[in-house]
Design an enzyme around this catalytic site. Structure first.
Site, PDB file in Angstrom:
ATOM      1  N   CYS A 178      -1.608   9.094   3.739  1.00 32.76           N
ATOM      2  CA  CYS A 178      -1.494   8.708   2.334  1.00 32.76           C
ATOM      3  C   CYS A 178      -2.715   9.185   1.566  1.00 32.76           C
ATOM      4  O   CYS A 178      -2.639   9.539   0.401  1.00 32.76           O
ATOM      5  CB  CYS A 178      -1.369   7.212   2.227  1.00 32.76           C
ATOM      6  N   GLU A 230       0.887  -1.177   0.000  1.00 34.91           N
ATOM      7  CA  GLU A 230       0.000   0.000   0.000  1.00 34.91           C
ATOM      8  C   GLU A 230       0.909   1.206   0.000  1.00 34.91           C
ATOM      9  O   GLU A 230       1.692   1.372   0.942  1.00 34.91           O
ATOM     10  CB  GLU A 230      -0.831   0.048   1.285  1.00 34.91           C
TER      11      GLU A 230
HETATM   12  P1  NAD Z   1       8.751   4.471   4.071  1.00 33.84           P
HETATM   13  O1  NAD Z   1       8.576   3.783   2.793  1.00 33.84           O
HETATM   14  O2  NAD Z   1       9.928   5.346   4.211  1.00 33.84           O
HETATM   15  O3  NAD Z   1       8.813   3.438   5.246  1.00 33.84           O
HETATM   16  C1  NAD Z   1       7.815   2.487   5.473  1.00 33.84           C
HETATM   17  C2  NAD Z   1       8.403   1.291   6.218  1.00 33.84           C
HETATM   18  O4  NAD Z   1       9.288   0.608   5.363  1.00 33.84           O
HETATM   19  C3  NAD Z   1       9.213   1.663   7.439  1.00 33.84           C
HETATM   20  O5  NAD Z   1       8.949   0.738   8.457  1.00 33.84           O
HETATM   21  C4  NAD Z   1      10.633   1.539   6.958  1.00 33.84           C
HETATM   22  O6  NAD Z   1      11.535   1.268   7.975  1.00 33.84           O
HETATM   23  C5  NAD Z   1      10.525   0.370   6.023  1.00 33.84           C
HETATM   24  N1  NAD Z   1      11.580   0.281   5.024  1.00 33.84           N
HETATM   25  C6  NAD Z   1      12.300   1.275   4.459  1.00 33.84           C
HETATM   26  N2  NAD Z   1      13.162   0.777   3.569  1.00 33.84           N
HETATM   27  C7  NAD Z   1      12.997  -0.552   3.541  1.00 33.84           C
HETATM   28  C8  NAD Z   1      13.577  -1.614   2.804  1.00 33.84           C
HETATM   29  N3  NAD Z   1      14.519  -1.394   1.921  1.00 33.84           N
HETATM   30  N4  NAD Z   1      13.147  -2.844   3.020  1.00 33.84           N
HETATM   31  C9  NAD Z   1      12.186  -3.086   3.914  1.00 33.84           C
HETATM   32  N5  NAD Z   1      11.600  -2.137   4.641  1.00 33.84           N
HETATM   33  C10 NAD Z   1      12.004  -0.868   4.464  1.00 33.84           C
HETATM   34  O7  NAD Z   1       7.393   5.276   4.323  1.00 33.84           O
HETATM   35  P2  NAD Z   1       7.035   6.263   5.521  1.00 33.84           P
HETATM   36  O8  NAD Z   1       7.746   7.540   5.316  1.00 33.84           O
HETATM   37  O9  NAD Z   1       7.154   5.587   6.835  1.00 33.84           O
HETATM   38  O10 NAD Z   1       5.478   6.472   5.259  1.00 33.84           O
HETATM   39  C11 NAD Z   1       4.984   7.445   4.418  1.00 33.84           C
HETATM   40  C12 NAD Z   1       4.590   6.857   3.098  1.00 33.84           C
HETATM   41  O11 NAD Z   1       3.674   5.800   3.311  1.00 33.84           O
HETATM   42  C13 NAD Z   1       3.884   7.821   2.204  1.00 33.84           C
HETATM   43  O12 NAD Z   1       4.330   7.667   0.896  1.00 33.84           O
HETATM   44  C14 NAD Z   1       2.424   7.400   2.313  1.00 33.84           C
HETATM   45  O13 NAD Z   1       1.647   7.753   1.221  1.00 33.84           O
HETATM   46  C15 NAD Z   1       2.548   5.940   2.468  1.00 33.84           C
HETATM   47  N6  NAD Z   1       1.381   5.379   3.102  1.00 33.84           N
HETATM   48  C16 NAD Z   1       0.508   4.643   2.348  1.00 33.84           C
HETATM   49  C17 NAD Z   1      -0.639   4.127   2.922  1.00 33.84           C
HETATM   50  C18 NAD Z   1      -1.630   3.312   2.151  1.00 33.84           C
HETATM   51  O14 NAD Z   1      -2.458   2.660   2.747  1.00 33.84           O
HETATM   52  N7  NAD Z   1      -1.599   3.320   0.839  1.00 33.84           N
HETATM   53  C19 NAD Z   1      -0.888   4.350   4.282  1.00 33.84           C
HETATM   54  C20 NAD Z   1       0.024   5.096   5.008  1.00 33.84           C
HETATM   55  C21 NAD Z   1       1.164   5.588   4.411  1.00 33.84           C
END
Ligand code: NAD
Length: 980
Positions: A771, A737
């Site tokens: 998001c 997501e």
């Molecule tokens: P992010 O992608 O930076 O991090 C999300 C998670 O992924 C964190 O736990 C992070 O530690 C982990 N992560 C980072 N790199 C990784 C890797 N290489 N391998 C595995 N895990 C890794 O996102 P964020 O800044 O925490 O959240 C904001 C983003 O999330 C925005 O883009 C937002 O739109 C999106 N979001 C989407 C939804 C949805 O339901 N579509 C809901 C909430 C947030």
């Protein structure tokens, strides 16, 4: 204010009602009342309301008819629509159906213009009665319409709308109102400067001036009704200090002018969430100023409010009304997951409450002067019986109840006042439509007395007789908790109450001082390896466990989260920088996820699905966990999304390694702790913490991981996808997501005030760090200026700051790098776009002030800007296709908002949209589990939707089992068939 009023707010309905019984008239009095009421009702039914009165309108076009609804829709929107095309689209859509005029005037014509013409004629008063259209003028206008085309009809309907408005609004200015009021001999007036609540300081100042003018222009002895929410843009409990500092002196000033002019002021009743604040203000103001107050009988605490007013021992005039926001109160309580409703669910209970309140108000004639606002014969007769010689007056709405009061005043020397709305027709129609809906509702007296099928005896019966014994609420309106058939709705807390806000604030402050958030150590590679190994070992046992047992553990976790709501809220505020409202909805959503997936697991995982097939064979399909799932969550829904992913994976029979975002590890730990306590074994669910590089990447790269549920940015999702693809062994499942570039499209028929309310929530709540948050507003150029002006004013009202303070609207940005990136984006916009408006942010701290810029279509960002920055683009109607094309071309498809009164417009946008969640005429954030399953397409995610019926299947493998039942001695079910 009295503590009792607070306690009675959401009392169980039966209890609230029991208290009212002893205030009801005794059987003999009740019989006398029935007699008088019946006599009145007979006369009212026999009388003809004036041809062009609001009442006759309601009698003929009740809201249960297609025509009535169409009229309401047109009335609500037409006058504000600036351009002819949109106006025609509205008319064409609303008036092409329905049977207008005598015998369905437009029938057979098939043209909207003809029916509009027919209708315009009726309304413009050229015909004596609503229904009795003479053929000739109608035919003439139809011919004219056919010849001159739509513009003539549009003008005629606009004119008709103004005439309709004038049936409900006494005048557009106070002078007009007073002049027109002179014709009503024997009545006093209470002028009501109706309108929308103020959204901006400018609105509030304008309303204040309007009130001053109105009071000065009102003849001595008449009154003015004051709506507090019109005098302050943030008339809310959370803003109490501001309200007392800013609003109180304004009302006091109006009250003083009132005294000078001998014009009584009455504070109007509004939504129940504003009552405590209203009463406290009133208590303060009425110490020094003579003021009146309206009390709504439909509230369970109405009687306690009356008791309190009696106890004040001040000279107060009290207007007793039944209440005009009933449907809204029910909806809001359901949405907020309140333990009970603030209002009665049965109309008869409200009538009983009205009688009790009336009796209480009449009991203090030395201080209270009651005014009974009603159009109901039974209520009138009851007041006459109860009042005796005590002073009181009746009140009626302008345009309503005319026949009743004519009959009444002819035979009795009574004081009666007309509550008369004053203001511009364009502004007032939308507002009045809701009044009409209330008075025209099928349960209303005005509606029923016009319906000959309703026997008058039933209509005037004692409301007590209509109550079930023992009392129970209306079964069609379940308690908010019982909204869903298969699970409990999550319980919320009422953030419109002072005691709730104070206790949360106290808790957060104390915890902040006692235990500052310390360091959290990252999970080491060895620990990670060990946890995965342990989970692998635990998986088989977990997936073999009956689904109902797994479900029960999740339900216990939901229960615990609700019980610990205050401490969870405190942690989310402190660690995640979320405001109270956000944090409460986090906890509720987490609990909802647990219960929803528990219910779905019971439904689909418990028993295998038996499939149809040939005789002599048994075929079944069963669902099982895939293995060990990695659940990787973002920081922006640190509890809800984190818990949702885990709950789904567990419900489907997987073991889980869960990684919260590095910014919010403590919330993750707390959630996992609750799940463990609820009975999820420690080896089945393990929480690992650390950043994406150090912990997330090795976790997903581990070939023992059978699937990944990820929510976060699309870059990370892509990285995970590549990592999974590079692994040896079975191909893993990925549920991702991700983000969005979410837009709202507003056409010229939308109500700018509603649009701005929803934009402010969608774009700036949670500092835009959702998001689903709105990034772009496409607004029809016809209403763009007004929308942008309101938006600028609303932005100026937002308080940005420490989320631990209850009155904060917008909290901080999650970390310094994110803030820096947002500030750079704002700088670029400042250089190349027009600033519409901005909020103020504190000088220190990690804040970005919410801001809106106007840009051309080509200049809009095609990437997600994850903060409180709104890009506004005014578009021309004919360019809608380009707008939709632009949205598609971003490649994202998460949320989309639409504001319009034209169904055809909504349909065409929905048809073209390629997004996961579309919201019409509301905000575009805050999806509810099981109600708005959430998730996008394209760059926004893989689906299936979180909180939706198909989600669990992605976490499962399917196995079939086919047994040849004929192997041992033939097809028994054929051979043992009964003979016939
Ligand atoms: P992010 O992608 O930076 O991090 C999300 C998670 O992924 C964190 O736990 C992070 O530690 C982990 N992560 C980072 N790199 C990784 C890797 N290489 N391998 C595995 N895990 C890794 O996102 P964020 O800044 O925490 O959240 C904001 C983003 O999330 C925005 O883009 C937002 O739109 C999106 N979001 C989407 C939804 C949805 O339901 N579509 C809901 C909430 C947030």
């Amino acid at each position: 204010m009295d503590e009792r009023i607070r306690q009675d707010h959401r009392l169980p309905e039966a209890e609230a009602l029991e208290r009212l019984r002893r205030f009801q008239p005794d059987p003999a009095a009740s019989r006398r009342i029935t007699e008088v009421a019946l006599d009145l009702a007979k006369q009212v039914r026999a009388s003809r309301p004036a041809a062009l009165s609001a009442e006759s309108f309601l009698r003929h076009y009740g809201l249960s008819t297609q025509e009535g609804v169409a009229l309401m829709c047109v009335a609500e929107a037409l006058l504000r629509i600036p351009d002819p095309d949109t106006a025609d689209a509205l008319l064409r859509e609303k008036l092409s159906a329905g049977q207008w005029g005598k015998g369905g005037g437009a029938e057979g014509e098939g043209s909207w213009a003809a029916s509009a013409a027919d209708w315009a004629l009726m309304l413009t008063g050229r015909l004596a009665r609503w229904r009795e259209a003479e053929e000739e003028p109608v035919a003439q206008l139809k011919r004219l319409a056919a010849r001159l085309g739509e513009p003539v009809v549009r003008t005629a309907v606009r004119q008709a709308m103004r005439i309709l408005a004038s049936q409900f609004v006494i005048g557009e200015t106070i002078e007009e109102a007073v002049t027109r009021g002179r014709a009503f001999d024997g009545y006093r007036f209470s002028y009501d400067m109706l309108g929308e609540a103020a959204r901006t300081a400018e609105d509030a100042a304008r309303y204040f001036e309007a009130y001053v003018k109105a009071i000065r222009g009102t003849p001595a002895g008449d009154g003015v009704s004051v709506k507090l929410s019109a005098l302050h843009p943030r008339f809310e409990e959370a803003k109490r200090a501001r309200v007392f500092a800013e609003l109180l002196p304004r009302v006091a000033q109006l009250a003083r002018i009132g005294v000078d002019c001998a014009v009584g002021l009455t504070i109007d009743a509004e939504e129940s969430e504003r009552l405590e604040l209203t009463l406290d203000l009133f208590e303060e103001l009425s110490r020094k100023h003579p003021l009146g107050l309206a009390v709504q009988a439909y509230q369970k605490r109405a009687l306690s409010v009356c008791d309190w007013l009696v106890g004040l021992r001040r000279r107060i005039s009290v207007r007793l009304v039944k209440g005009a926001y009933w449907d809204g109160e029910i909806k809001r309580a359901q949405q907020l997951g309140m333990p009970d409703y603030p209002v009665f669910t049965r109309k008869a209970a409200t009538d009983v409450s009205y009688v009790a309140c009336a009796r209480r108000l009449l009991s203090a004639p030395a201080t209270l002067y009651p005014a009974f606002a009603t159009h109901n014969c039974r209520t009138v007769a009851t007041i006459l019986e109860l009042a005796g010689e005590r002073p009181f007056e009746f009140q009626k709405l302008f345009g309503m109840g005319d026949s009743l009061y004519e009959v009444l005043l002819r035979t009795r020397p009574l004081a009666c006042r007309i509550y008369a709305p004053v203001g511009s027709f364009t502004d007032l129609l939308p507002y009045l439509v809701r009044r009409l809906l209330e008075n025209g509702a099928n349960t209303s007296f005005v509606h029923q007395i016009a319906d000959p099928a309703v026997p008058l005896e039933t209509l005037v019966a004692d409301p007590v007789e209509a109550l079930p014994e023992p009392y129970s609420p209306d079964p069609r309106i379940p308690l908010p908790r019982d909204l869903y058939p298969d699970r409990l709705n999550s319980l919320g807390v009422d953030l419109a109450r002072r005691d709730t806000l104070d206790s949360l604030e106290g808790q957060i402050r104390a915890e902040r001082n006692q235990e500052p958030l310390g360091e959290v150590e990252s999970t080491t590679p060895q620990e990670l390896d060990f946890s995965i190994a342990r989970a692998m070992a635990a998986f088989e046992g977990w997936t073999r466990m009956p689904a109902s047992e797994r479900a029960a553990a999740l339900e216990r976790a939901a229960e615990t989260m609700e019980q610990r709501l205050p401490s969870l809220v405190s942690l989310i505020v402190r660690e995640g920088g979320r405001t109270y409202a956000d944090a409460v909805s986090e906890v509720r959503e987490a609990a909802d996820f647990c219960r929803y997936y528990a219910a779905k697991a019971r439904e689909t995982f418990q028993e295998p699905l038996v499939l149809a097939g040939p005789a002599g064979e048994r075929n079944q399909l069963s669902l099982h966990g895939r293995g060990v799932f990695a659940c990787i969550a973002p920081w922006n829904f640190p509890l809800a999304i984190f818990t949702g992913q885990i709950a789904a994976a567990l419900a489907a029979g997987n073991a889980v390694i869960a990684k919260p975002a590095e910014q919010t590890p403590r919330i993750g730990f707390r959630a996992v702790e609750i799940l463990h306590q609820a009975g999820i074994p420690a080896d089945v669910l393990c929480c690992v913490v650390g950043d994406g590089e150090a912990v997330g990447a090795p976790l997903v790269a581990d070939p023992r991981i059978a699937g990944v549920a990820f929510t976060g940015s699309d870059e990370t999702a892509r990285r995970i996808n590549v990592a999974l693809a590079a692994r040896p062994g079975p191909i893993a499942t990925l549920i991702a997501e991700t983000g969005g570039v979410n837009a709202m499209i507003v056409d010229a028929s939308a109500l700018p005030e509603q649009v701005v309310d929803d934009v402010v929530v969608s774009a700036f709540q949670s500092a835009g760090q959702r998001c689903s948050a709105q990034r772009i507003l496409f607004v029809d150029e016809g209403c763009a200026q007004r929308v942008m002006r309101l938006l600028a004013g609303a932005l100026a009202e937002l308080k940005v700051g420490d989320p631990a303070e209850a009155d904060t609207d917008v909290g901080p940005i999650i970390d310094a790098p994110a803030r820096q990136a947002l500030l750079r984006h704002v700088e670029r916009l400042r250089a190349g776009a027009r600033l519409i408006g901005e909020a103020k942010a504190p000088a220190s701290g990690n804040y970005v002030a919410p801001v809106a810029f106007e840009l051309a279509l080509e200049a809009l960002p095609k990437v997600e800007v994850f903060g409180p920055i709104l890009h506004v683009c005014a578009y021309r109607r004919q360019d809608l296709g380009k707008v939709l094309q632009w949205i598609r071309a971003t490649g994202y498809g998460l949320t989309l908002g639409i504001h319009s009164r034209i169904q055809g417009f909504v349909d065409s946008v929905v048809r073209e949209a390629r997004v996961g969640n579309v919201y019409v005429n509301r905000s575009m954030i805050g999806a509810v589990v099981g109600v708005q399953p959430f998730g996008g397409e394209g760059l926004s995610g893989t689906g299936p939707k979180a909180g939706g019926p198909h989600y669990l299947f992605r976490f499962a493998i399917e196995r079939t089992l086919t047994v040849n039942t004929a192997a041992v001695g033939g097809v028994t079910e054929l051979l043992t068939r009964p003979l016939n």
